[in-house]
Design a protein around this motif. Structure first.
Motif, PDB file in Angstrom:
ATOM      1  N   ILE A   1       0.847  -1.194   0.000  1.00 54.54           N
ATOM      2  CA  ILE A   1       0.000   0.000   0.000  1.00 54.54           C
ATOM      3  C   ILE A   1       0.885   1.248   0.000  1.00 54.54           C
ATOM      4  CG2 ILE A   1      -1.754   1.297   1.277  1.00 54.54           C
ATOM      5  CD1 ILE A   1      -2.707  -1.380   2.444  1.00 54.54           C
ATOM      6  N   ALA A   2       0.625   2.151  -0.948  1.00 53.97           N
ATOM      7  CA  ALA A   2       1.407   3.375  -1.074  1.00 53.97           C
ATOM      8  C   ALA A   2       0.699   4.574  -0.459  1.00 53.97           C
ATOM      9  CB  ALA A   2       1.706   3.663  -2.538  1.00 53.97           C
ATOM     10  N   VAL A   3      -0.640   4.615  -0.585  1.00 55.89           N
ATOM     11  CA  VAL A   3      -1.409   5.763  -0.111  1.00 55.89           C
ATOM     12  C   VAL A   3      -2.615   5.289   0.685  1.00 55.89           C
ATOM     13  CG1 VAL A   3      -2.712   7.822  -0.784  1.00 55.89           C
ATOM     14  CG2 VAL A   3      -0.747   7.115  -2.146  1.00 55.89           C
ATOM     15  N   GLU A   4      -2.776   5.856   1.875  1.00 58.93           N
ATOM     16  CA  GLU A   4      -3.977   5.609   2.661  1.00 58.93           C
ATOM     17  C   GLU A   4      -4.987   6.689   2.265  1.00 58.93           C
ATOM     18  OE1 GLU A   4      -5.425   5.056   7.269  1.00 58.93           O
ATOM     19  OE2 GLU A   4      -3.575   6.152   6.872  1.00 58.93           O
ATOM     20  N   VAL A   5      -6.067   6.275   1.636  1.00 57.87           N
ATOM     21  CA  VAL A   5      -7.092   7.212   1.172  1.00 57.87           C
ATOM     22  C   VAL A   5      -7.945   7.652   2.362  1.00 57.87           C
ATOM     23  CG1 VAL A   5      -9.125   7.479  -0.309  1.00 57.87           C
ATOM     24  CG2 VAL A   5      -7.118   6.241  -1.152  1.00 57.87           C
ATOM     25  N   ALA A   6      -8.042   8.975   2.555  1.00 57.63           N
ATOM     26  CA  ALA A   6      -8.813   9.519   3.677  1.00 57.63           C
ATOM     27  C   ALA A   6     -10.241   9.864   3.260  1.00 57.63           C
ATOM     28  CB  ALA A   6      -8.123  10.764   4.228  1.00 57.63           C
ATOM     29  N   SER A   7     -10.400  10.376   2.048  1.00 58.01           N
ATOM     30  CA  SER A   7     -11.723  10.756   1.552  1.00 58.01           C
ATOM     31  C   SER A   7     -11.719  10.623   0.034  1.00 58.01           C
ATOM     32  CB  SER A   7     -12.037  12.195   1.962  1.00 58.01           C
ATOM     33  OG  SER A   7     -13.309  12.583   1.509  1.00 58.01           O
ATOM     34  N   TYR A   8     -12.858  10.250  -0.524  1.00 61.22           N
ATOM     35  CA  TYR A   8     -12.959  10.064  -1.972  1.00 61.22           C
ATOM     36  C   TYR A   8     -14.324  10.550  -2.459  1.00 61.22           C
ATOM     37  CZ  TYR A   8     -15.443   5.902  -0.388  1.00 61.22           C
ATOM     38  OH  TYR A   8     -16.317   5.059   0.253  1.00 61.22           O
ATOM     39  N   LEU A   9     -14.435  10.756  -3.751  1.00 61.32           N
ATOM     40  CA  LEU A   9     -15.704  11.191  -4.331  1.00 61.32           C
ATOM     41  C   LEU A   9     -16.803  10.207  -3.978  1.00 61.32           C
ATOM     42  CD1 LEU A   9     -14.654  12.241  -7.944  1.00 61.32           C
ATOM     43  CD2 LEU A   9     -15.297  13.739  -6.077  1.00 61.32           C
ATOM     44  N   GLY A  10     -17.904  10.721  -3.452  1.00 62.11           N
ATOM     45  CA  GLY A  10     -19.037   9.867  -3.157  1.00 62.11           C
ATOM     46  C   GLY A  10     -19.059   9.259  -1.769  1.00 62.11           C
ATOM     47  N   ASP A  11     -18.098   9.584  -0.918  1.00 60.36           N
ATOM     48  CA  ASP A  11     -18.126   9.041   0.451  1.00 60.36           C
ATOM     49  C   ASP A  11     -19.051   9.894   1.330  1.00 60.36           C
ATOM     50  OD1 ASP A  11     -16.650  11.317   1.023  1.00 60.36           O
ATOM     51  OD2 ASP A  11     -14.876  10.249   1.727  1.00 60.36           O
ATOM     52  N   GLY A  12     -19.114   9.599   2.604  1.00 63.20           N
ATOM     53  CA  GLY A  12     -20.000  10.309   3.515  1.00 63.20           C
ATOM     54  C   GLY A  12     -19.673  11.776   3.651  1.00 63.20           C
ATOM     55  N   LEU A  13     -18.404  12.146   3.567  1.00 62.21           N
ATOM     56  CA  LEU A  13     -18.009  13.553   3.676  1.00 62.21           C
ATOM     57  C   LEU A  13     -18.432  14.336   2.436  1.00 62.21           C
ATOM     58  CD1 LEU A  13     -16.501  15.579   5.467  1.00 62.21           C
ATOM     59  CD2 LEU A  13     -14.424  15.002   4.229  1.00 62.21           C
ATOM     60  N   TRP A  14     -18.356  13.709   1.284  1.00 62.06           N
ATOM     61  CA  TRP A  14     -18.723  14.356   0.020  1.00 62.06           C
ATOM     62  C   TRP A  14     -20.192  14.804   0.056  1.00 62.06           C
ATOM     63  CZ3 TRP A  14     -16.547  16.394  -4.128  1.00 62.06           C
ATOM     64  CH2 TRP A  14     -17.308  16.593  -5.281  1.00 62.06           C
ATOM     65  N   TYR A  15     -21.057  13.974   0.642  1.00 66.51           N
ATOM     66  CA  TYR A  15     -22.487  14.272   0.666  1.00 66.51           C
ATOM     67  C   TYR A  15     -22.952  14.947   1.954  1.00 66.51           C
ATOM     68  CZ  TYR A  15     -22.881  11.534  -3.557  1.00 66.51           C
ATOM     69  OH  TYR A  15     -22.750  11.097  -4.848  1.00 66.51           O
ATOM     70  N   LEU A  16     -22.012  15.338   2.816  1.00 69.44           N
ATOM     71  CA  LEU A  16     -22.379  15.966   4.085  1.00 69.44           C
ATOM     72  C   LEU A  16     -23.050  17.307   3.842  1.00 69.44           C
ATOM     73  CD1 LEU A  16     -22.203  15.773   7.191  1.00 69.44           C
ATOM     74  CD2 LEU A  16     -20.057  17.027   7.019  1.00 69.44           C
ATOM     75  N   GLU A  17     -24.219  17.481   4.439  1.00 73.69           N
ATOM     76  CA  GLU A  17     -24.955  18.735   4.347  1.00 73.69           C
ATOM     77  C   GLU A  17     -25.361  19.166   5.743  1.00 73.69           C
ATOM     78  OE1 GLU A  17     -28.266  17.885   1.831  1.00 73.69           O
ATOM     79  OE2 GLU A  17     -27.015  17.479   0.097  1.00 73.69           O
ATOM     80  N   ASP A  18     -25.830  20.410   5.866  1.00 72.98           N
ATOM     81  CA  ASP A  18     -26.274  20.913   7.168  1.00 72.98           C
ATOM     82  C   ASP A  18     -27.478  20.173   7.694  1.00 72.98           C
ATOM     83  OD1 ASP A  18     -24.331  22.733   7.650  1.00 72.98           O
ATOM     84  OD2 ASP A  18     -25.422  24.427   6.793  1.00 72.98           O
TER      85      ASP A  18
END
Length: 183
Positions: A166-183
């Motif tokens: 493994i070279a990179v630990e992915v923290a966030s990606y398109l379409g994850d929970g953070l991407w769709y986070l709204e108020d």
């Protein structure tokens, strides 16, 4: 990190950031990402109210208005949100993966060395080589915008030489929970 993130379950508290803390935060961000110096006042204006959201697993989300700008795990380095990387792509260190890695990254997988060393992939080398632990934006072959952000688990020179694991630990990606986070 945000694969199964659900705002109503995972966000515990929401607190306004004091202006003195906000100034310190801006200086830490510029220290970590020197190319942000010219645009940091655009990202976090002087009279704005930054909000920190405390989440499960000791994750802090830094939000301005309704947009997440950065997040942090414990006292680790700040990681920009993908939306911020899309607005200021030249301000963050970047690597490019080959086409074959796209579907795996969008499914939440970490990036393996062969995805960075095959034809179509690109990493900085020589004097511009990135060190282990560097927070990076990840783009894909044939695509303009970043599809993920993460942290290098080995330097780019080591990735080239070892080409295994493994070279990179992915923290966030398109379409994850953070991407769709709204108020």
């Amino acid at each position: 990190m945000f694969k199964k993130f659900v705002a109503k379950d995972d966000i515990h508290t929401q607190t306004n950031v004091k202006s003195s803390v906000q100034r310190g935060l801006k200086s830490k961000l510029v220290e970590q990402f020197p190319k942000l110096e010219d645009v940091i006042d655009e990202i976090i204006p002087k009279k704005s109210q930054l909000v920190v959201l405390k989440c499960t697993d000791k994750i802090s989300l830094y939000k301005l208005d309704s947009e997440i700008l950065f997040f942090q795990h414990f006292d680790d380095d700040f990681v920009p949100s993908i939306k911020l990387v899309h607005r200021y792509p030249s301000c963050f260190p970047t690597i490019r993966v080959d086409r074959g890695a796209i579907k795996f990254i969008l499914g939440g997988a970490n990036i393996m060395c062969p995805g960075l060393t095959s034809a179509g992939a690109w990493m900085p080398s020589g004097d511009e080589s990135l060190d282990k632990g560097t927070v990076i934006a990840i783009t894909a072959e044939g695509k303009e915008s970043a599809l993920a952000v993460g942290t290098l688990l080995m330097s780019t020179d080591e990735v080239r030489n070892i080409n295994k694991g493994i070279a990179v630990e992915v923290a966030s990606y398109l379409g994850d929970g953070l991407w769709y986070l709204e108020d």
